[in-house]
Write an enzyme that holds these catalytic residues in place. Structure first.
Site, PDB file in Angstrom:
ATOM      1  N   HIS A  17       0.845  -1.211   0.000  1.00 10.91           N
ATOM      2  CA  HIS A  17       0.000   0.000   0.000  1.00 10.91           C
ATOM      3  C   HIS A  17       0.877   1.256   0.000  1.00 10.91           C
ATOM      4  O   HIS A  17       0.588   2.228  -0.703  1.00 10.91           O
ATOM      5  CB  HIS A  17      -0.887   0.044   1.258  1.00 10.91           C
ATOM      6  CG  HIS A  17      -1.909  -1.053   1.356  1.00 10.91           C
ATOM      7  ND1 HIS A  17      -2.047  -1.846   2.469  1.00 10.91           N
ATOM      8  CD2 HIS A  17      -2.871  -1.467   0.481  1.00 10.91           C
ATOM      9  CE1 HIS A  17      -3.051  -2.700   2.276  1.00 10.91           C
ATOM     10  NE2 HIS A  17      -3.557  -2.497   1.079  1.00 10.91           N
ATOM     11  N   LYS A  41     -15.955  -8.008   5.623  1.00  9.51           N
ATOM     12  CA  LYS A  41     -14.666  -8.403   6.200  1.00  9.51           C
ATOM     13  C   LYS A  41     -14.684  -8.309   7.715  1.00  9.51           C
ATOM     14  O   LYS A  41     -15.367  -7.450   8.277  1.00  9.51           O
ATOM     15  CB  LYS A  41     -13.546  -7.491   5.675  1.00  9.51           C
ATOM     16  CG  LYS A  41     -13.169  -7.755   4.236  1.00  9.51           C
ATOM     17  CD  LYS A  41     -11.917  -6.980   3.836  1.00  9.51           C
ATOM     18  CE  LYS A  41     -11.531  -7.295   2.398  1.00  9.51           C
ATOM     19  NZ  LYS A  41     -10.469  -6.400   1.906  1.00  9.51           N
ATOM     20  N   ARG A  90      -2.928  -6.152  -7.675  1.00 13.24           N
ATOM     21  CA  ARG A  90      -1.845  -7.144  -7.566  1.00 13.24           C
ATOM     22  C   ARG A  90      -1.977  -8.261  -8.588  1.00 13.24           C
ATOM     23  O   ARG A  90      -1.041  -9.018  -8.790  1.00 13.24           O
ATOM     24  CB  ARG A  90      -1.834  -7.750  -6.151  1.00 13.24           C
ATOM     25  CG  ARG A  90      -1.402  -6.775  -5.079  1.00 13.24           C
ATOM     26  CD  ARG A  90      -1.772  -7.270  -3.721  1.00 13.24           C
ATOM     27  NE  ARG A  90      -3.227  -7.448  -3.640  1.00 13.24           N
ATOM     28  CZ  ARG A  90      -3.889  -7.718  -2.532  1.00 13.24           C
ATOM     29  NH1 ARG A  90      -3.237  -7.881  -1.409  1.00 13.24           N
ATOM     30  NH2 ARG A  90      -5.200  -7.850  -2.549  1.00 13.24           N
ATOM     31  N   SER A 127      -2.602  -7.807   3.528  1.00 10.42           N
ATOM     32  CA  SER A 127      -2.769  -7.692   4.984  1.00 10.42           C
ATOM     33  C   SER A 127      -3.137  -9.059   5.573  1.00 10.42           C
ATOM     34  O   SER A 127      -2.629  -9.441   6.629  1.00 10.42           O
ATOM     35  CB  SER A 127      -3.876  -6.691   5.316  1.00 10.42           C
ATOM     36  OG  SER A 127      -3.598  -5.453   4.726  1.00 10.42           O
TER      37      SER A 127
HETATM   38  O1  PNS Z   1      -9.290  -2.762   1.168  1.00 15.84           O
HETATM   39  P1  PNS Z   1     -10.697  -3.115   0.802  1.00 15.84           P
HETATM   40  O2  PNS Z   1     -11.327  -3.962   1.878  1.00 15.84           O
HETATM   41  O3  PNS Z   1     -10.823  -3.730  -0.560  1.00 15.84           O
HETATM   42  O4  PNS Z   1     -11.481  -1.705   0.785  1.00 15.84           O
HETATM   43  C1  PNS Z   1     -12.826  -1.656   0.384  1.00 15.84           C
HETATM   44  C2  PNS Z   1     -13.368  -0.235   0.471  1.00 15.84           C
HETATM   45  C3  PNS Z   1     -13.431   0.250   1.898  1.00 15.84           C
HETATM   46  C4  PNS Z   1     -12.492   0.689  -0.351  1.00 15.84           C
HETATM   47  C5  PNS Z   1     -14.774  -0.339  -0.201  1.00 15.84           C
HETATM   48  O5  PNS Z   1     -15.538  -1.270   0.504  1.00 15.84           O
HETATM   49  C6  PNS Z   1     -15.491   1.002  -0.241  1.00 15.84           C
HETATM   50  O6  PNS Z   1     -15.255   1.787  -1.140  1.00 15.84           O
HETATM   51  N1  PNS Z   1     -16.369   1.235   0.758  1.00 15.84           N
HETATM   52  C7  PNS Z   1     -17.163   2.450   0.846  1.00 15.84           C
HETATM   53  C8  PNS Z   1     -18.644   2.163   0.543  1.00 15.84           C
HETATM   54  C9  PNS Z   1     -18.942   2.280  -0.936  1.00 15.84           C
HETATM   55  O7  PNS Z   1     -18.676   3.286  -1.569  1.00 15.84           O
HETATM   56  N2  PNS Z   1     -19.504   1.199  -1.488  1.00 15.84           N
HETATM   57  C10 PNS Z   1     -19.843   1.123  -2.879  1.00 15.84           C
HETATM   58  C11 PNS Z   1     -18.617   0.745  -3.714  1.00 15.84           C
HETATM   59  S1  PNS Z   1     -18.969   0.772  -5.434  1.00 15.84           S
END
Ligand code: PNS
Length: 160
Positions: A17, A41, A90, A127
């Site tokens: 990251h 998660k 990745r 992670s």
């Molecule tokens: O590291 P991750 O777990 O892939 O992160 C996911 C994250 C937090 C970036 C994603 O779940 C997110 O954007 N959440 C905010 C809610 C949202 O906008 N949801 C619609 C996505 S199209």
């Protein structure tokens, strides 16, 4: 001035990251790392802990801020007047997961997502793998910043 948002769970932030954040800074003036929540998660760290660890991992990276995100990513981007979303990729599995989100976010507000391909030297780091290694008492210093390595080790000890 270009503002980019780099969202993720960061449970905790890895050196992969950090590399994506640093490389994004080569074409943006300000990078806001958005520490969010994916309801599917289970996290080792609370949102506050993930925020602090991300800040510690990115210490010294000029032009980078770390902020908490709740609600929709597109609303966060609007709040911070962001021009673009940054995601690290990745491999094919990451791309498959990210593609619909990028398209949905563009549908909602027109914001574009820029994908940065992980450095092959770091592309195997996640992670979850780092936490799994730590559960088995393997060294993790090659994969996360010292503060994150210490936090993972302590959390695992507390839960044993
Ligand atoms: O590291 P991750 O777990 O892939 O992160 C996911 C994250 C937090 C970036 C994603 O779940 C997110 O954007 N959440 C905010 C809610 C949202 O906008 N949801 C619609 C996505 S199209």
């Amino acid at each position: 001035m270009t503002v980019a948002v780099f969202p993720g769970s960061f449970d905790p932030m890895t050196l992969g990251h950090v590399d994506v954040a640093r490389r994004a800074m080569s074409f943006t003036d300000e990078l806001i790392v958005a520490v969010g929540m994916n309801p599917s998660k289970r996290y080792m760290f609370t949102p506050e802990e993930r925020l602090i660890l991300a800040r510690q991992s990115l210490e010294g990276c000029e032009g980078v801020r770390v902020e908490p995100m709740s609600g929709l990513l597109v609303d966060f981007c609007r709040n911070y007047q962001a021009d673009v979303i940054i995601k690290g990729i990745r491999g094919a599995a990451d791309y498959a997961a990210e593609e619909p989100m990028a398209l949905m976010n563009r549908h909602l507000t027109g914001i574009e997502t820029i994908f940065i391909l992980a450095d092959p030297v770091l592309a195997h780091i996640s992670s979850s793998l780092v936490k799994d290694l730590a559960h088995h008492r393997a060294p993790i210093d090659d994969f996360v910043a010292p503060a994150a390595a210490q936090a993972i080790t302590m959390r695992i000890k507390e839960n044993r």
